[in-house]
Write an enzyme that holds these catalytic residues in place. Sequence first.
Site, PDB file in Angstrom:
ATOM      1  N   CYS A 285     -36.975 -16.001 -31.214  1.00 55.49           N
ATOM      2  CA  CYS A 285     -37.337 -15.725 -32.607  1.00 55.49           C
ATOM      3  C   CYS A 285     -36.336 -16.282 -33.604  1.00 55.49           C
ATOM      4  CB  CYS A 285     -37.509 -14.221 -32.801  1.00 55.49           C
ATOM      5  SG  CYS A 285     -38.659 -13.496 -31.622  1.00 55.49           S
TER       6      CYS A 285
ATOM      7  N   HIS B 195     -34.884  -9.701 -40.618  1.00 58.38           N
ATOM      8  CA  HIS B 195     -35.653  -9.977 -39.400  1.00 58.38           C
ATOM      9  C   HIS B 195     -36.773  -8.944 -39.282  1.00 58.38           C
ATOM     10  CE1 HIS B 195     -36.498 -11.712 -35.562  1.00 58.38           C
ATOM     11  NE2 HIS B 195     -36.208 -10.612 -34.892  1.00 58.38           N
TER      12      HIS B 195
ATOM     13  N   GLU C  28     -30.562  -3.490 -37.425  1.00 61.00           N
ATOM     14  CA  GLU C  28     -30.335  -4.476 -38.483  1.00 61.00           C
ATOM     15  C   GLU C  28     -29.880  -3.808 -39.774  1.00 61.00           C
ATOM     16  OE1 GLU C  28     -32.439  -8.332 -40.665  1.00 61.00           O
ATOM     17  OE2 GLU C  28     -33.667  -6.958 -39.490  1.00 61.00           O
TER      18      GLU C  28
ATOM     19  N   HIS D 117     -45.214 -11.280 -36.850  1.00 61.04           N
ATOM     20  CA  HIS D 117     -44.046 -11.948 -36.292  1.00 61.04           C
ATOM     21  C   HIS D 117     -44.475 -13.297 -35.721  1.00 61.04           C
ATOM     22  CE1 HIS D 117     -40.329 -12.846 -34.588  1.00 61.04           C
ATOM     23  NE2 HIS D 117     -40.036 -11.722 -33.958  1.00 61.04           N
TER      24      HIS D 117
ATOM     25  N   PHE E 137     -34.683 -12.743 -28.625  1.00 65.37           N
ATOM     26  CA  PHE E 137     -34.443 -12.342 -27.245  1.00 65.37           C
ATOM     27  C   PHE E 137     -33.291 -13.149 -26.664  1.00 65.37           C
ATOM     28  CE2 PHE E 137     -38.823 -10.508 -25.771  1.00 65.37           C
ATOM     29  CZ  PHE E 137     -38.727  -9.523 -26.736  1.00 65.37           C
TER      30      PHE E 137
ATOM     31  N   LYS F 246     -42.619  -9.888 -42.552  1.00 63.00           N
ATOM     32  CA  LYS F 246     -43.398  -9.683 -41.332  1.00 63.00           C
ATOM     33  C   LYS F 246     -44.380  -8.532 -41.490  1.00 63.00           C
ATOM     34  CE  LYS F 246     -40.065 -11.473 -37.919  1.00 63.00           C
ATOM     35  NZ  LYS F 246     -38.889 -11.773 -38.759  1.00 63.00           N
TER      36      LYS F 246
END
Length: 415
Positions: free
Chosen positions: A165, A305, A315, A341, A400, A336
């Site tokens: 991502c 994010h 976050e 996403h 990830f 998002k």
Amino acid sequence: MAERKVAVTGIGMITPLGLDTESTWASVLAGRSGVGPITKFDASELPAQIAAEVEGFDPTKFFSKKYTRQMDPFIQYAVAASYMALEDAGMLEDKPPAERTGVYVGAGLGGINTIETTHDTMRAKGWRHGISPYFVPALIINLAGGQISIFHGFKGPLMSHVSACSTAAHSLGEAYLAIRYGRADVMIAGGTESTITALSVGGFCAARALSTRNDEPTKASRPFTASRDGFVMGEGCGLLVLEEYERAKARGAKIYAVLTGYGANSDAHHVTAPSPDGSGARACMHLALQDAGLAPEAIGYINAHGTSTAADAVETGAIRSAFGKHADALAVSSTKSMHGHLLGAAGSVESGLCCLALDRGVLPPTINLDDPDPACDLDYVPHEARKAQVEHVMSNSFGFGGTNACLVFSRPDAG
């Protein structure tokens, strides 16, 4: 060679909110959700039956039908977005020198549509009749940038960064460095993704990563809320034209923003979860600020994010740690909540929205923020877009494997 400034002079987007940049931006300002029931395959047996799909895309507006058989949808999106971005930058007809123009476009998963479809036809017809000679070029990630290079004749550096991502943000950051240190004068950079398939959605379901709010799809992506239950998969592409600043000024180009800072690091913690203390994200934000030569107080807005997962609280804590007392004065939102996403395309779509926010003096909202999580206690620009002229913004992307990328964009006149 002295370090050079890097301008953003073109933006091209294909998203679940619109088939171009302006329609996407209009949907963001309206707080519209692009999430709905999955139509690309029968998802009735899966726990998650919703996604943010691109609707109505016609690749033949950009290239002839014969090329569609040679490209997975993620590549088609990239080529189409490159035409939009170059046209926006005034470079579609008056192209920059080929040897000084490069392409950094990545993806997270690449041509999974092509893999699944070809696997089925091969089992039914055998390899000789079931596998196209274009099978491999249609699915490998570097052909997104490769096809852009071929279609436009660009002969500068050509690479595809793959970092889950964080892919699109890393692509932009590395393209920025290529211009900054003189390896190119113009770069087309970002990410693209089309992974709404049975195998891909099923895989994220198996990982328990997706929202199962199937009865309320438009409310399923709800970052920073107490009731969030996973992210919503999206698809699309965002590409930016980055250009050496003095070159852009000399040709009278519209400059949306200047890319002033880039941070990249890793958590070294877990394959899917961020470090619980947010140390990797915090350090990455510090790296981007340091690269931009800015104090934390200079940032007015962060496109987080913000995936609508447990990581939202991590976050939030990382932002508080990185920005200290200034965190309470920051505007933070997750787009998002509207476009889902986009995985490998997320960072460049969100960076494009950051550039538009700087240029037009409007901050994108976080929709569906109906029940804020007490652990998520920042100003998330809830529900509605907000008029605000800020000088510097940040875009966060975390992926990830613990890979992190943060970008800082500044108004052209911010110094």
